[in-house]
Design a protein around this motif. Structure first.
Motif, short mmCIF file in Angstrom:
data_model
loop_
_atom_site.label_atom_id
_atom_site.label_comp_id
_atom_site.label_asym_id
_atom_site.label_seq_id
_atom_site.Cartn_x
_atom_site.Cartn_y
_atom_site.Cartn_z
N ARG A 126 -1.74 1.54 6.24
CA ARG A 126 -1.83 2.70 5.37
C ARG A 126 -1.38 3.99 6.05
N ASP A 127 -1.22 3.93 7.35
CA ASP A 127 -0.97 5.17 8.09
C ASP A 127 0.34 5.10 8.85
N GLU A 128 0.89 6.29 9.12
CA GLU A 128 2.11 6.31 9.91
C GLU A 128 1.81 5.87 11.34
N GLN A 129 2.83 5.31 11.96
CA GLN A 129 2.70 4.89 13.35
C GLN A 129 3.52 5.82 14.24
N PRO B 250 2.21 -4.30 3.39
CA PRO B 250 1.72 -5.23 2.36
C PRO B 250 0.20 -5.15 2.24
N ARG B 251 -0.26 -5.30 1.05
CA ARG B 251 -1.70 -5.19 0.82
C ARG B 251 -2.47 -6.23 1.63
N ASN B 252 -3.61 -5.81 2.15
CA ASN B 252 -4.55 -6.72 2.82
C ASN B 252 -3.99 -7.37 4.08
N THR B 253 -3.04 -6.71 4.73
CA THR B 253 -2.53 -7.28 5.97
C THR B 253 -2.83 -6.41 7.19
N ASN C 238 0.84 -1.20 0.00
CA ASN C 238 0.00 0.00 0.00
C ASN C 238 0.87 1.25 0.00
N ASN C 239 1.90 1.20 0.82
CA ASN C 239 2.80 2.34 0.94
C ASN C 239 4.12 1.88 1.52
N LEU C 240 5.09 2.77 1.52
CA LEU C 240 6.38 2.50 2.15
C LEU C 240 6.71 3.69 3.03
N GLN C 241 7.21 3.42 4.21
CA GLN C 241 7.49 4.49 5.15
C GLN C 241 8.93 4.40 5.63
N TRP C 242 9.48 5.53 5.97
CA TRP C 242 10.81 5.60 6.58
C TRP C 242 10.70 6.17 7.98
N TYR C 243 11.45 5.54 8.89
CA TYR C 243 11.48 5.96 10.29
C TYR C 243 12.92 6.15 10.73
N ARG C 244 13.09 6.94 11.75
CA ARG C 244 14.40 7.20 12.33
C ARG C 244 14.36 6.82 13.80
N GLN C 245 15.48 6.26 14.30
CA GLN C 245 15.57 5.89 15.70
C GLN C 245 16.91 6.34 16.25
N ASN C 246 16.86 7.25 17.19
CA ASN C 246 18.07 7.60 17.93
C ASN C 246 18.34 6.50 18.94
#
Lengths: 111, 115
Positions: B101-104, A93-96, A30-38
């Motif tokens: 679909r949303d940010e966490q 992932p789609r539908n998860t 559905n989408n891809l996200q980037w996160y940062r962790q100190n």
């Protein structure tokens, strides 16, 4: 195995240089996200790019997504010592109904 | 604004002892809630997620359980800790109908050491 895998595992650069991290995944998303962790802290959301988008910007961050290659990249321009952290990609992932995180890239920016 | 709390921040427990970690969210209603575990130098492993009160999905069969007694409260428990339960436990929440679909938004985490 993990849905998302980052490359490289570790990256060390000088302040002012650009940092590029890559993420590969396996299934349709559905989408891809980037996160940062100190170190020793919770994760902070950086940017979300949807499957129908190819590029997205947020300040010094630039994210690209190539769904044909199932890959994404995160570019941090003009890096600062404060950018030192671990960076994770996460795919939906789609539908998860959930996100799956990669193993992360550890970025060190030397002053 | 929304905030997420986790406690305790650190915990050292002997093998075989029980565990209770608590997570609460403020400033939103009906959030999706998540428990993750992170081993040293590794990525996040999703343990449980919940889309509503009493609704818990388990991702990995293991020594842990989760409960959601109230809309904005998520609890991670164990009856008897194992050495392998050591790690950094993170709670997170997201809005919307589909957690993918949303940010966490993550809490500060609990560092658990089982001795």
């Amino acid at each position: 195995s993990q849905q998302g895998e980052e490359d490289p595992q570790a990256l060390s650069i000088q302040e002012g240089e650009n940092a590029t991290m890559n993420c590969s995944y396996k299934t349709s998303i559905n989408n891809l996200q980037w996160y940062r962790q100190n170190s020793g802290r919770g994760l902070v959301h950086l940017i979300l790019i949807r499957s129908n988008e190819r590029e997205k910007h947020s300040g010094r961050l630039r994210v690209t997504l190539d769904t044909s290659k199932k890959s994404s990249s995160l570019l941090i321009t003009a890096s600062r010592a404060a950018d030192t952290a671990s960076y994770f990609c996460a795919t939906g992932p789609r539908n998860t109904g959930k996100l799956i995180f990669g193993q992360g890239t550890t970025l060190q920016v030397k002053p | 604004s929304q905030t997420i709390h986790q406690w305790p921040a650190t915990l050292v427990q002997p093998v075989g002892s029980p565990l209770s970690l608590e997570c609460t969210v403020e400033g939103t209603s009906n959030p999706n809630l998540y428990w993750y575990r992170q081993a040293a130098g590794r990525g996040l492993q999703l343990l449980f997620y919940s889309v509503g009160i009493g609704q818990i999905s388990s991702e990995v069969p293991q020594n842990l359980s989760a409960s959601r007694p109230q809309d904005r409260q998520f609890i991670l428990s164990s009856k008897k800790l194992l050495l392998s339960d050591s790690g950094f436990y993170l709670c997170a929440w997201s809005a919307g109908q589909d957690g993918a679909r949303d940010e966490q938004y993550f809490g500060p985490g609990t560092r658990l050491t089982v001795t």
